[in-house]
Design an enzyme around this catalytic site. Structure first.
Site, PDB file in Angstrom:
ATOM      1  N   GLU A   1      -7.737   4.071   4.506  1.00  0.00           N
ATOM      2  CA  GLU A   1      -6.328   3.772   4.705  1.00  0.00           C
ATOM      3  C   GLU A   1      -5.266   4.615   5.505  1.00  0.00           C
ATOM      4  O   GLU A   1      -4.765   4.317   6.523  1.00  0.00           O
ATOM      5  CB  GLU A   1      -5.732   2.712   3.714  1.00  0.00           C
ATOM      6  CG  GLU A   1      -6.842   1.643   3.685  1.00  0.00           C
ATOM      7  CD  GLU A   1      -6.544   0.735   2.222  1.00  0.00           C
ATOM      8  OE1 GLU A   1      -5.569   1.132   1.602  1.00  0.00           O
ATOM      9  OE2 GLU A   1      -7.468   0.093   1.839  1.00  0.00           O
TER      10      GLU A   1
ATOM     11  N   ASN B   1       1.987 -11.996  -1.741  1.00  0.00           N
ATOM     12  CA  ASN B   1       2.111 -11.242  -2.878  1.00  0.00           C
ATOM     13  C   ASN B   1       2.781  -9.743  -2.709  1.00  0.00           C
ATOM     14  O   ASN B   1       2.832  -8.767  -3.289  1.00  0.00           O
ATOM     15  CB  ASN B   1       0.779 -11.036  -3.628  1.00  0.00           C
ATOM     16  CG  ASN B   1      -0.230 -10.331  -2.832  1.00  0.00           C
ATOM     17  OD1 ASN B   1      -0.166  -9.840  -1.735  1.00  0.00           O
ATOM     18  ND2 ASN B   1      -1.743 -10.359  -3.337  1.00  0.00           N
TER      19      ASN B   1
ATOM     20  N   ARG C   1      -1.749   0.871  -8.288  1.00  0.00           N
ATOM     21  CA  ARG C   1      -2.282  -0.397  -8.781  1.00  0.00           C
ATOM     22  C   ARG C   1      -1.661  -1.183  -9.822  1.00  0.00           C
ATOM     23  O   ARG C   1      -1.382  -2.584 -10.013  1.00  0.00           O
ATOM     24  CB  ARG C   1      -3.826  -0.366  -8.792  1.00  0.00           C
ATOM     25  CG  ARG C   1      -4.453   0.039  -7.688  1.00  0.00           C
ATOM     26  CD  ARG C   1      -4.625  -0.844  -6.766  1.00  0.00           C
ATOM     27  NE  ARG C   1      -5.418  -2.046  -6.961  1.00  0.00           N
ATOM     28  CZ  ARG C   1      -5.898  -3.309  -6.098  1.00  0.00           C
ATOM     29  NH1 ARG C   1      -5.782  -3.372  -4.880  1.00  0.00           N
ATOM     30  NH2 ARG C   1      -6.575  -3.948  -6.688  1.00  0.00           N
TER      31      ARG C   1
ATOM     32  N   HIS D   1       0.491  -4.224  -0.766  1.00  0.00           N
ATOM     33  CA  HIS D   1      -0.717  -3.775  -0.756  1.00  0.00           C
ATOM     34  C   HIS D   1      -1.062  -2.620  -1.376  1.00  0.00           C
ATOM     35  O   HIS D   1       0.055  -1.554  -1.162  1.00  0.00           O
ATOM     36  CB  HIS D   1      -1.492  -3.722   0.660  1.00  0.00           C
ATOM     37  CG  HIS D   1      -2.722  -2.882   0.674  1.00  0.00           C
ATOM     38  ND1 HIS D   1      -3.885  -3.326   0.478  1.00  0.00           N
ATOM     39  CD2 HIS D   1      -3.006  -1.661   1.138  1.00  0.00           C
ATOM     40  CE1 HIS D   1      -4.954  -2.695   0.456  1.00  0.00           C
ATOM     41  NE2 HIS D   1      -4.316  -1.396   0.915  1.00  0.00           N
TER      42      HIS D   1
ATOM     43  N   TYR E   1      -8.418  -4.925   6.323  1.00  0.00           N
ATOM     44  CA  TYR E   1      -9.073  -5.813   5.436  1.00  0.00           C
ATOM     45  C   TYR E   1     -10.510  -5.855   5.794  1.00  0.00           C
ATOM     46  O   TYR E   1     -11.134  -6.678   5.232  1.00  0.00           O
ATOM     47  CB  TYR E   1      -8.288  -7.043   5.527  1.00  0.00           C
ATOM     48  CG  TYR E   1      -7.073  -6.907   4.590  1.00  0.00           C
ATOM     49  CD1 TYR E   1      -7.283  -6.688   3.167  1.00  0.00           C
ATOM     50  CD2 TYR E   1      -5.819  -7.425   5.175  1.00  0.00           C
ATOM     51  CE1 TYR E   1      -5.787  -6.698   2.440  1.00  0.00           C
ATOM     52  CE2 TYR E   1      -4.434  -7.295   4.408  1.00  0.00           C
ATOM     53  CZ  TYR E   1      -4.726  -7.174   3.027  1.00  0.00           C
ATOM     54  OH  TYR E   1      -3.558  -7.148   2.459  1.00  0.00           O
TER      55      TYR E   1
ATOM     56  N   ARG F   1       4.427  -7.545  -8.352  1.00  0.00           N
ATOM     57  CA  ARG F   1       4.364  -8.739  -8.049  1.00  0.00           C
ATOM     58  C   ARG F   1       4.503  -9.863  -9.230  1.00  0.00           C
ATOM     59  O   ARG F   1       4.901 -10.892  -8.956  1.00  0.00           O
ATOM     60  CB  ARG F   1       2.669  -9.038  -7.781  1.00  0.00           C
ATOM     61  CG  ARG F   1       2.154  -8.250  -6.507  1.00  0.00           C
ATOM     62  CD  ARG F   1       0.650  -8.379  -6.540  1.00  0.00           C
ATOM     63  NE  ARG F   1       0.169  -7.706  -5.243  1.00  0.00           N
ATOM     64  CZ  ARG F   1      -1.129  -7.423  -4.875  1.00  0.00           C
ATOM     65  NH1 ARG F   1      -1.863  -7.391  -5.778  1.00  0.00           N
ATOM     66  NH2 ARG F   1      -1.534  -6.913  -3.680  1.00  0.00           N
TER      67      ARG F   1
ATOM     68  N   LYS G   1       4.059  -5.611   2.539  1.00  0.00           N
ATOM     69  CA  LYS G   1       3.651  -6.613   3.674  1.00  0.00           C
ATOM     70  C   LYS G   1       4.776  -7.332   4.095  1.00  0.00           C
ATOM     71  O   LYS G   1       5.868  -7.319   3.566  1.00  0.00           O
ATOM     72  CB  LYS G   1       2.718  -7.631   2.852  1.00  0.00           C
ATOM     73  CG  LYS G   1       1.226  -6.896   2.200  1.00  0.00           C
ATOM     74  CD  LYS G   1       0.272  -7.711   2.000  1.00  0.00           C
ATOM     75  CE  LYS G   1      -0.317  -7.937   0.658  1.00  0.00           C
ATOM     76  NZ  LYS G   1      -1.278  -8.652   0.298  1.00  0.00           N
TER      77      LYS G   1
END
Ligand code: DAT
Ligand code: MG
Length: 143
Positions: A120, A106, A79, A109, A43, A96, A3
């Protein structure tokens, strides 16, 4: 996707390096400043949340690095490597947990399911931007 805060903080190589060193295969990557509309589509499932305007303003405020990674269990493992949404709840050793402090900054993504990954990828990439190849290291990574 790294990000805007991750790009601005110079964390691109640090983050990509973790996925590379783990053994995953980079399939697509680009630096792009998303429009507000693209941020909102990305989002889409959070449209009703109070933080949606701030979140989508933030995502479209500066360039991001959009990436596609592939390999065994990549969505779940990605993840796990990223950590919890709130960096204060992310374990040390996660991206993170090591590199961020607050939820709104954070830095990365990650798709939360194969289904959302497919959506996505289609949102961020054209088919001809996805590379099909084998890495010469893969016989040394997989059994
Ligand atoms: P994740 O990014 O871990 O998949 P998410 O999909 O629930 O988390 O939310 C997307 C992003 O929205 C998240 O990375 C940061 C922001 N966000 C989530 N919950 C928030 C909250 N309670 N307040 C502010 N921003 C939030
Ligand atoms: Mg999410």
């Amino acid at each position: 996707m790294i990000k805007p805060d991750g790009v601005q903080r110079g964390l691109v190589s640090e983050i990509i390096g973790r996925f590379e060193r783990r053994g995953y295969r980079l399939v697509a990557m680009k630096l792009v400043q998303p429009s507000k509309q693209l941020a909102e589509q990305h989002y889409d499932d959070l449209r009703e949340r109070s933080f949606f305007p701030v979140l989508t303003d933030f995502l479209s405020s500066s360039p991001v690095v959009a990436m596609v990674w592939s390999g065994e269990d990549i969505v779940v493992q990605g993840r796990a490597m990223i950590g919890a949404t709130n960096p204060l709840k992310s374990a040390p050793g996660t991206i993170r947990g090591d590199l961020a402090i607050v939820t709104g900054k954070n830095i990365i993504h990650g798709s939360d399911s194969v289904e959302s990954a497919e959506k996505e990828i289609a949102l961020w990439f054209n088919d001809d931007e996805l590379c099909t190849y084998e890495k010469c290291t893969e016989t040394w990574i997989y059994e």
